[in-house]
Motif scaffolding. Sequence first.
Motif, short mmCIF file in Angstrom:
data_model
loop_
_atom_site.label_atom_id
_atom_site.label_comp_id
_atom_site.label_asym_id
_atom_site.label_seq_id
_atom_site.Cartn_x
_atom_site.Cartn_y
_atom_site.Cartn_z
N ASN A 93 24.21 19.43 65.33
CA ASN A 93 25.26 19.14 64.11
C ASN A 93 26.62 20.23 64.79
O ASN A 93 25.87 21.41 64.76
N ASN A 149 32.53 14.77 64.23
CA ASN A 149 31.99 13.95 63.02
C ASN A 149 30.75 13.59 64.76
O ASN A 149 31.17 13.49 65.95
N GLU A 188 25.33 12.53 60.95
CA GLU A 188 25.70 11.62 60.02
C GLU A 188 26.56 10.90 60.37
O GLU A 188 27.76 10.79 60.21
N GLY A 203 29.61 9.64 58.05
CA GLY A 203 30.61 9.65 58.43
C GLY A 203 32.00 9.06 59.82
O GLY A 203 32.44 9.31 59.40
N GLN A 213 21.27 5.69 58.07
CA GLN A 213 21.48 7.18 58.14
C GLN A 213 20.73 7.95 59.67
O GLN A 213 20.57 9.04 60.40
N ASN A 228 18.59 14.46 57.07
CA ASN A 228 18.05 13.39 58.53
C ASN A 228 16.61 13.37 58.31
O ASN A 228 15.60 12.38 58.48
#
Length: 413
Positions: free
Chosen positions: A120, A152, A157, A160, A287, A316
């Motif tokens: 990420n 993002n 995410e 987001g 998700q 996650n």
Amino acid sequence: MQRAYTAAMTPPFLAPVGALAALLLTPVAAHAASPASPRIERLVLLMRHGVRAPLDGEVPPATRTGQPWPRWDAPAEQVTPHGAAALRALAKADRRWFAAAGLVAANGCPDPAVVRLWTNSASRTIASGEAYAAGFAPGCRITVGHKPEGTNDPIFEPLGAHPAAFDASRAVESIDRYTGGAEALTRRHAAGLKLLEQVLACPAAPCSPAEPSSVRPSEDGHGIDLKGPIRAASGTAQVLMLQYLEGLPPAQVGWGRATPARLEALGAVHGALFDVFSRPPYMAAFQMAPTVDRITQDLTATTAPKLDVLVGHDTNVAALAAVLGVPVKAPGFATNDPAPGGGIAIALVRAPNGGQAVRLWYRTQSATDMRAARDRTVWTPLRLAGCDEGAEHRCPLPQFLKRLEAATEPARD
């Protein structure tokens, strides 16, 4: 009953058929022998970042304690030097396991086409990927891919990215069905919340901020707001565990009141957060949809690497476990409280009939090994209900992919 295997053991997929019974009865094998031919064709590992300093606001400002909180050497929210050392040890153990599985060579710099690391865009996940790469192949240049820091990445995410299909009201309905409602969730964790009060030991209870339990759409409609004891206590419980994993002296871990057994119990309070944000079916679908697309590509595309390591967050790992319908449990951690560095491994293998199948593990360090930064891991086989073939718990690839698609369908309307 699921069996956990340490990295010091011969991985069960390498055991000769005649030796399998002996393997199951023998706790430790001397060495992990390499197979004559690879038994795992590809593997994707979705893992949490390493041990970090507390997040800003993770312990709510209104939380009261009997003594001041210990100070951390690392900046807020960042992976600590000890956390990086534990990740390097983790990667060293992983390299042995992957080499025994035939995915990579045991030594030397891996072919960039074989190993891919993607994290990420948060600084702590990037630092975790860099520490993992350093432990996996010391002295080698392994590219740690990620989007520009602070931007993002929907793989990690997705909410987001404000997906247009996300309906916060439907999300709350799913959460209420899954939990029985915020107040019911709080009642289920009454013992853990009481234990946390004992550890905080403030002069006058309650020590944690007290407000009514509620789950509702966020003001912008792009997310969920949770209020109440679980929201307030979950971060505090996590900070206490991080103190232990960081290697702080026992007298500083919860002021000497947070024993390993108590920390494991408090982990259930931290894990309760995912009963809202990651595990309800509607939330899990949103998700995980972009991550499922990545996993599907890893298992099917001819251009995919043999090993793809994705470094993200506990949300996650919790959401992937929910989509798969499996529990995650590391020694020293509560069930369904994803450990730092812990991750779900999805391996592409060949079934006896020659067809492609999938095997699953939850791969972690124990809490004590993480605290000591030891290069030892635990691999716990995971079984998919209704898709669990043979002693190796295989799921045929087409059936596995259909399960992933069905579980994320709400996010694809």
